[in-house]
Design an enzyme around this catalytic site. Structure first.
Site, PDB file in Angstrom:
ATOM      1  N   CYS A   3       0.826  -1.184   0.000  1.00 21.78           N
ATOM      2  CA  CYS A   3       0.000   0.000   0.000  1.00 21.78           C
ATOM      3  C   CYS A   3       0.871   1.250   0.000  1.00 21.78           C
ATOM      4  CB  CYS A   3      -0.985   0.008   1.154  1.00 21.78           C
ATOM      5  SG  CYS A   3      -0.464   0.859   2.621  1.00 21.78           S
ATOM      6  N   ARG A  14       3.204  -0.661  -5.798  1.00 27.05           N
ATOM      7  CA  ARG A  14       3.361  -1.433  -4.571  1.00 27.05           C
ATOM      8  C   ARG A  14       2.211  -2.407  -4.353  1.00 27.05           C
ATOM      9  NH1 ARG A  14       6.713   1.348  -0.746  1.00 27.05           N
ATOM     10  NH2 ARG A  14       5.306   0.899   0.973  1.00 27.05           N
ATOM     11  N   TRP A  74      -3.875  -2.067   0.910  1.00 27.24           N
ATOM     12  CA  TRP A  74      -3.711  -3.494   0.606  1.00 27.24           C
ATOM     13  C   TRP A  74      -4.310  -4.205   1.811  1.00 27.24           C
ATOM     14  CZ3 TRP A  74      -1.285  -7.988   2.339  1.00 27.24           C
ATOM     15  CH2 TRP A  74      -1.151  -9.006   1.388  1.00 27.24           C
ATOM     16  N   ASN A 133      -0.401   2.570   7.174  1.00 32.56           N
ATOM     17  CA  ASN A 133       0.184   1.438   6.474  1.00 32.56           C
ATOM     18  C   ASN A 133       0.745   0.506   7.544  1.00 32.56           C
ATOM     19  OD1 ASN A 133       3.149   1.067   4.333  1.00 32.56           O
ATOM     20  ND2 ASN A 133       1.466  -0.310   4.754  1.00 32.56           N
ATOM     21  N   GLY A 134       0.322  -0.767   7.517  1.00 36.59           N
ATOM     22  CA  GLY A 134       0.830  -1.732   8.493  1.00 36.59           C
ATOM     23  C   GLY A 134      -0.301  -2.507   9.128  1.00 36.59           C
ATOM     24  N   GLU A 180      13.652 -19.423  -9.729  1.00 35.43           N
ATOM     25  CA  GLU A 180      13.335 -18.038 -10.072  1.00 35.43           C
ATOM     26  C   GLU A 180      12.521 -17.970 -11.380  1.00 35.43           C
ATOM     27  OE1 GLU A 180      13.241 -15.371  -8.605  1.00 35.43           O
ATOM     28  OE2 GLU A 180      13.246 -13.833 -10.150  1.00 35.43           O
ATOM     29  N   LYS A 204       8.841 -16.287 -11.512  1.00 36.19           N
ATOM     30  CA  LYS A 204       8.462 -15.194 -12.435  1.00 36.19           C
ATOM     31  C   LYS A 204       7.208 -15.578 -13.208  1.00 36.19           C
ATOM     32  CE  LYS A 204      10.406 -12.997 -11.102  1.00 36.19           C
ATOM     33  NZ  LYS A 204      10.786 -12.157 -10.109  1.00 36.19           N
ATOM     34  N   GLU A 242       4.094 -15.585 -10.961  1.00 33.09           N
ATOM     35  CA  GLU A 242       3.738 -14.233 -10.513  1.00 33.09           C
ATOM     36  C   GLU A 242       2.964 -13.458 -11.569  1.00 33.09           C
ATOM     37  OE1 GLU A 242       6.973 -12.111  -7.670  1.00 33.09           O
ATOM     38  OE2 GLU A 242       7.810 -12.865  -9.529  1.00 33.09           O
ATOM     39  N   HIS A 296      11.380 -38.091  -7.798  1.00 35.91           N
ATOM     40  CA  HIS A 296      10.924 -38.392  -6.433  1.00 35.91           C
ATOM     41  C   HIS A 296       9.533 -37.808  -6.191  1.00 35.91           C
ATOM     42  CE1 HIS A 296      14.789 -40.074  -5.308  1.00 35.91           C
ATOM     43  NE2 HIS A 296      15.340 -39.068  -5.965  1.00 35.91           N
ATOM     44  N   LYS A 300       4.684  -4.858  -3.998  1.00 35.65           N
ATOM     45  CA  LYS A 300       6.107  -4.731  -4.297  1.00 35.65           C
ATOM     46  C   LYS A 300       6.966  -4.876  -3.052  1.00 35.65           C
ATOM     47  CE  LYS A 300       9.676  -3.939  -6.784  1.00 35.65           C
ATOM     48  NZ  LYS A 300      10.082  -5.101  -7.576  1.00 35.65           N
TER      49      LYS A 300
HETATM   50  N1  GLU Z   1      -4.158  -2.955   8.119  1.00 36.47           N
HETATM   51  C1  GLU Z   1      -4.774  -1.865   7.448  1.00 36.47           C
HETATM   52  C2  GLU Z   1      -6.038  -2.243   6.714  1.00 36.47           C
HETATM   53  O1  GLU Z   1      -6.370  -3.377   6.530  1.00 36.47           O
HETATM   54  C3  GLU Z   1      -3.816  -1.146   6.494  1.00 36.47           C
HETATM   55  C4  GLU Z   1      -3.368  -2.048   5.393  1.00 36.47           C
HETATM   56  C5  GLU Z   1      -2.384  -1.353   4.484  1.00 36.47           C
HETATM   57  O2  GLU Z   1      -1.215  -1.261   4.873  1.00 36.47           O
HETATM   58  O3  GLU Z   1      -2.798  -0.976   3.382  1.00 36.47           O
HETATM   59  O4  GLU Z   1      -6.761  -1.364   6.329  1.00 36.47           O
END
Ligand code: GLU
Length: 588
Positions: free
Chosen positions: A2, A27, A71, A97-98, A461, A465, A468, A484, A583
């Site tokens: 995010c 990101r 996110w 964020n977090g 890798e 790729k 992803e 195996h 990211k």
């Molecule tokens: N944990 C928060 C949420 O779910 C923030 C997530 C984030 O870092 O975007 O809204």
């Protein structure tokens, strides 16, 4: 993951905030939102891309504001869960964020005190805590609020009665950009590089008060100074430069990135290598960096004879026993949460850490005893390409600079390493052939990548790729391990991509390929241009430019990046922003 952005200055905040936010799209995110201080705080947010907010957001007038791409970790992507979040009175808007790990107990006690929550997020406790603690100083209220939080956060707080933003961070990145009578705040430099190259990185535990012409940072109530740093790359580095996707641009930048990384670290010389008589080494990394770590492990053991183990960050954090000696932490962003946790664990055990990272001033570089910077420049595509190759170069340099390496091999490899940029450039001549093969691959739902020895991590890798960005299920396997278990999955025509180097594993690779062909799989072999041994055995031979076999991973990874790219393109995938991926993985 995010992105958060803040602006305080002399211009209209909304267009600047949304422009900065759009530069953090790489990101990964699922919803976005913005808040601007007009007469009061006005919020516009939804489960939409930043472009949609730019189009649909009503006129928000004001020179102070915050914005967010989310996110989702707590509660699905939706309008109510999108940030910014407000307190009950609407006087405080917060972007976060977090992850707040103790949000449930905080929410319960705040609810009991009469606070009304409207979202399912962990983040919403923050504006309510600020509301609870606010008396007359917003900084003080933020300090009191964050003292209650467990987990990780970078936050920007917009308050109705202040002409400033208050920021704080713990285990999540935040940078302040210094302009002329204006200030920018963001999770990462690419967001603000078009506006300023003067930045201050906040450290864990810092609280910042940002007005249009001043930044004041405090820790535990005491004022503290943070150095202003100058970013050397410019806005053109975060544009596509005529390529259809960032990923393709970044793949093509690799010869330059290798040259720059070689130059950078040669200048820094031996003080950046591992210590002479170190007992053993632990390499810690996640994702693509983990695959680079496995190649590091191989060359360190092969050329220096130091017992080395590579561990996935999240797994390492649950181990009881640490290996003696030193450690190497590899993280492109320098903010990968699982790697940072591992680094802290190593640090408290007194183990010396060398970080390999792309981002100056990042948390990893601050925890580490020494840091090797790879010169990849900003990598926008979520799928790592140039940073992987640059990490490999840094690992080769680390080994070549070590006093225990045999001087003859060192001199030989040093010469060959200087030639690698040209060798990689020649790989691009193979693009038409790779595109051709991607047609075959794009029509299958599963694929295998196999290698042995130093090219086994390249099989991992290559598979990573492909999955992803093309969403094809792909397995990277040590060639000898296929029988195996995975042999059960070999049906007629299933694509198998074999990486064959001219080293001691060559003949065993040929044997493995024969066994696979006997099951009618469709094999494409990546071989050295001088190797004719597979011409009549496999379905497609891709002859890659010659290199020293110990350096062959650098060359072999490039066609596999291109293969993933063209396959994903044929399948119509959103190459630079694959679903569900971010990211910089700043949550555990
Ligand atoms: N944990 C928060 C949420 O779910 C923030 C997530 C984030 O870092 O975007 O809204």
């Amino acid at each position: 993951m995010c992105g958060i952005v803040g602006y305080v200055g002399n211009k209209q905040a909304k267009p600047i905030l949304l422009d900065c936010l759009s530069r953090l799209e790489y990101r990964g995110y699922d919803s976005s939102g913005v808040a601007v201080l007009d007469d009061n705080i006005k919020v516009y947010k939804d489960k939409v891309r930043v472009g949609v907010i730019q189009e649909k957001c009503p006129q928000l007038s004001g020179t102070l504001g915050v914005a967010h791409t989310r996110w989702a970790t707590h509660g699905p992507p939706s309008l109510v869960n999108a940030h910014p979040h407000l307190d009950c009175t609407g006087r405080f808007a917060v972007v976060h964020n977090g992850v707040i790990t103790n949000y449930q107990s905080l929410r319960k006690s705040l609810t009991a005190e009469g606070h009304k929550f409207i979202s399912e997020t962990d983040s919403e406790v923050i504006p309510h805590l600020i509301e609870k603690y606010f008396q007359d100083s917003i900084e003080k209220a933020v300090e009191d609020a964050i003292a209650m939080l467990d987990g990780s956060y970078s936050i920007i707080v917009l308050s109705e009665d202040a002409s400033k933003l208050v920021v704080a961070r713990k285990n999540s990145p935040l940078v302040i950009g210094i302009g002329d009578d204006e200030m920018f705040i963001a999770s990462d430099v690419p967001a603000i590089i078009s506006y300023t190259s003067k930045v201050i990185y906040l450290e864990d535990g810092d609280v910042g008060e940002v007005t249009r012409n001043n930044v004041k940072i405090t820790r535990n109530g005491e004022e503290t100074k943070r150095e202003t740093q100058h970013i050397t790359w410019g806005r053109e580095d975060v544009q596509k430069a005529g390529y259809e996707h960032f990923m393709l641009k970044e793949i093509h930048e690799q010869p330059r990135v290798i040259r720059d990384t070689l130059v950078e670290n040669d200048l820094l010389s031996t003080r950046l290598t591992i210590s002479k008589s170190v007992e053993s080494l632990s390499i810690i990394a996640c994702g693509t960096s983990y695959n680079a770590g496995l190649i590091g492990e191989y060359i360190i053991q092969e050329l220096l004879g130091i017992p080395t183990i590579t561990a996935i960050g999240s797994e390492f954090n649950h181990r009881r026993t640490l290996y003696p000696g030193e450690a190497i932490a590899i993280t492109q962003s320098g903010e990968t949460a699982d790697v940072l946790l591992a680094m802290k664990k190593l640090q408290s055990a007194g183990i010396k850490i060398l970080a390999i990272t792309n981002v100056q001033g990042s948390t990893a570089s601050r925890i580490a005893n020494r840091t090797i910077y790879i010169k990849a420049g900003p990598e926008v595509s979520v799928a790592a390409t140039k940073s992987f190759v640059a990490q490999l170069i840094a690992l080769y340099q680390l080994v070549l600079l070590h006093p225990d390496i045999d001087t003859e091999i060192r001199d030989q490899l040093a010469v060959d390493l200087q030639r690698i940029p040209i060798t990689v450039e020649k790989v691009f001549d193979l693009e038409p052939q790779i595109m051709d093969y991607s047609r075959y691959l794009s029509e299958h739902d599963s694929a295998f990548f196999i290698g042995r020895g130093i090219n086994y991590p390249i099989a991992l890798e290559g598979a990573l790729k492909l999955k992803e960005i093309s969403y094809i299920h792909a397995e990277g396997y040590a060639a000898g391990e296929l029988k195996h278990g995975p042999f059960a999955l070999l049906y007629s025509g299933v694509p198998v991509i074999a990486i064959v180097a001219q080293d001691a594993n060559h003949d065993s690779m040929v044997t493995s390929i024969k066994e696979i062909k006997a099951r009618n799989a469709h094999v494409m072999a990546l071989v050295d241009e001088n190797d004719d041994s597979l011409d009549d055995l496999v379905d497609v031979v891709l002859k890659v430019p010659h290199s020293h076999s110990l350096l062959s991973p650098v060359v072999n990874t490039v066609p596999l990046q291109l293969l993933a790219y063209y396959t994903a393109k044929l399948r119509g995938c959103p190459i630079d922003f694959p679903r569900n991926l971010a990211k910089s993985v700043t949550v555990e």
